[in-house]
Write a protein that holds these residues in place. Sequence first.
Motif, PDB file in Angstrom:
ATOM      1  N   ASP A 123     -14.648 -33.821 -33.947  1.00 30.43           N
ATOM      2  CA  ASP A 123     -14.652 -33.432 -35.359  1.00 30.43           C
ATOM      3  C   ASP A 123     -13.352 -32.745 -35.758  1.00 30.43           C
ATOM      4  O   ASP A 123     -12.851 -32.934 -36.878  1.00 30.43           O
ATOM      5  CB  ASP A 123     -15.830 -32.501 -35.657  1.00 30.43           C
ATOM      6  CG  ASP A 123     -17.150 -33.259 -35.783  1.00 30.43           C
ATOM      7  OD1 ASP A 123     -17.098 -34.496 -35.937  1.00 30.43           O
ATOM      8  OD2 ASP A 123     -18.219 -32.626 -35.721  1.00 30.43           O
ATOM      9  N   ARG A 126     -10.754 -35.392 -36.260  1.00 32.59           N
ATOM     10  CA  ARG A 126     -10.969 -36.070 -37.537  1.00 32.59           C
ATOM     11  C   ARG A 126     -10.491 -35.201 -38.699  1.00 32.59           C
ATOM     12  O   ARG A 126      -9.903 -35.702 -39.670  1.00 32.59           O
ATOM     13  CB  ARG A 126     -12.453 -36.433 -37.706  1.00 32.59           C
ATOM     14  CG  ARG A 126     -12.884 -37.661 -36.914  1.00 32.59           C
ATOM     15  CD  ARG A 126     -14.257 -38.135 -37.330  1.00 32.59           C
ATOM     16  NE  ARG A 126     -15.309 -37.251 -36.818  1.00 32.59           N
ATOM     17  CZ  ARG A 126     -15.907 -37.409 -35.636  1.00 32.59           C
ATOM     18  NH1 ARG A 126     -15.565 -38.430 -34.863  1.00 32.59           N
ATOM     19  NH2 ARG A 126     -16.847 -36.576 -35.239  1.00 32.59           N
ATOM     20  N   GLY A 127     -10.739 -33.912 -38.614  1.00 28.67           N
ATOM     21  CA  GLY A 127     -10.294 -33.000 -39.663  1.00 28.67           C
ATOM     22  C   GLY A 127      -8.784 -32.927 -39.770  1.00 28.67           C
ATOM     23  O   GLY A 127      -8.226 -32.962 -40.881  1.00 28.67           O
ATOM     24  N   TYR A 149     -14.625 -30.044 -41.987  1.00 25.49           N
ATOM     25  CA  TYR A 149     -14.913 -30.449 -40.618  1.00 25.49           C
ATOM     26  C   TYR A 149     -15.149 -29.259 -39.687  1.00 25.49           C
ATOM     27  O   TYR A 149     -15.792 -29.411 -38.646  1.00 25.49           O
ATOM     28  CB  TYR A 149     -13.746 -31.280 -40.057  1.00 25.49           C
ATOM     29  CG  TYR A 149     -13.474 -32.533 -40.839  1.00 25.49           C
ATOM     30  CD1 TYR A 149     -14.019 -33.755 -40.440  1.00 25.49           C
ATOM     31  CD2 TYR A 149     -12.675 -32.506 -41.990  1.00 25.49           C
ATOM     32  CE1 TYR A 149     -13.777 -34.918 -41.162  1.00 25.49           C
ATOM     33  CE2 TYR A 149     -12.434 -33.659 -42.715  1.00 25.49           C
ATOM     34  CZ  TYR A 149     -12.982 -34.859 -42.304  1.00 25.49           C
ATOM     35  OH  TYR A 149     -12.736 -36.001 -43.021  1.00 25.49           O
ATOM     36  N   GLU A 150     -14.596 -28.088 -40.052  1.00 29.59           N
ATOM     37  CA  GLU A 150     -14.721 -26.892 -39.220  1.00 29.59           C
ATOM     38  C   GLU A 150     -15.013 -25.693 -40.120  1.00 29.59           C
ATOM     39  O   GLU A 150     -14.161 -25.276 -40.900  1.00 29.59           O
ATOM     40  CB  GLU A 150     -13.433 -26.652 -38.419  1.00 29.59           C
ATOM     41  CG  GLU A 150     -13.377 -25.329 -37.685  1.00 29.59           C
ATOM     42  CD  GLU A 150     -14.609 -25.081 -36.824  1.00 29.59           C
ATOM     43  OE1 GLU A 150     -15.282 -24.050 -37.062  1.00 29.59           O
ATOM     44  OE2 GLU A 150     -14.905 -25.900 -35.928  1.00 29.59           O
TER      45      GLU A 150
END
Length: 256
Positions: A123, A126-127, A149-150
């Motif tokens: 993730d 991806r972010g 994403y985070e």
Amino acid sequence: MKLFFREVGEPTAPPIIILHGIFGSSDNWLTVSKAIAARGYRVFALDQRNHGQSPRADDQSYLSMAADLHEFIVDQGLDKPVVVGHSMGGKTVMQFAMQYSGQFSKLVVVDIAPKFYPIHHADLIRGLKAIDLLNLSNRNEADTVLSQYEPIPAVRQFLLKNLYRNEQGQFDWRINLPVIERELHGVGDELTNPRIVTEPTLFIRGSESPYILDEDIPTIKRIFPNVQIETIYGAGHWVQAEKPAEFVEVLITFVS
């Protein structure tokens, strides 16, 4: 590979080498390095390959990163330094200890065990990839994208330390994102050609971290029979950042 490094402390003091984890750099360790140096040590904080200001390469294996560390020790003419590694850096120093016996005096592994870990940074990758560097105006815009994403601001701040402006004035990454994404599975791999490491070894774990579990301790003691395991309470995976004073005290007590 010639790694970028930051050095603090007196040139004649006993040497300590520190390796960061994935997405990190020597810059993350500067404050702790200064605190260690103030206790009478010469501290080298390294950028591992594909991170920070070190060269980029297609390989992110622990064998290669261990060879980079060995090359650095030889180039600097260091006599049996203490080697310290956090997370990915911890696996690097474990692999180094297995491959280069007699090249170091003591080993310190921070919040990582010699075992397989499943991929759990997908993730974050991806972010980071979702941030449009060409049209990025400032770090706040990058943080807004990454927040999808985070959710933890401290983690986003840590990741966005890799963002900088290149010579053309455009935003770019100090990490080799394509290679790290491709090799992400390998970061969690078990170590290659494991052997018993008899040199004095310290494992430091955070009480709130899931990376070193009680069930991992028998394996650690089997591979590192001359081991000491210390738990820093109230700390998660980033032990040195969350509890720096306690971390330095535990480290110095072991090293000295």
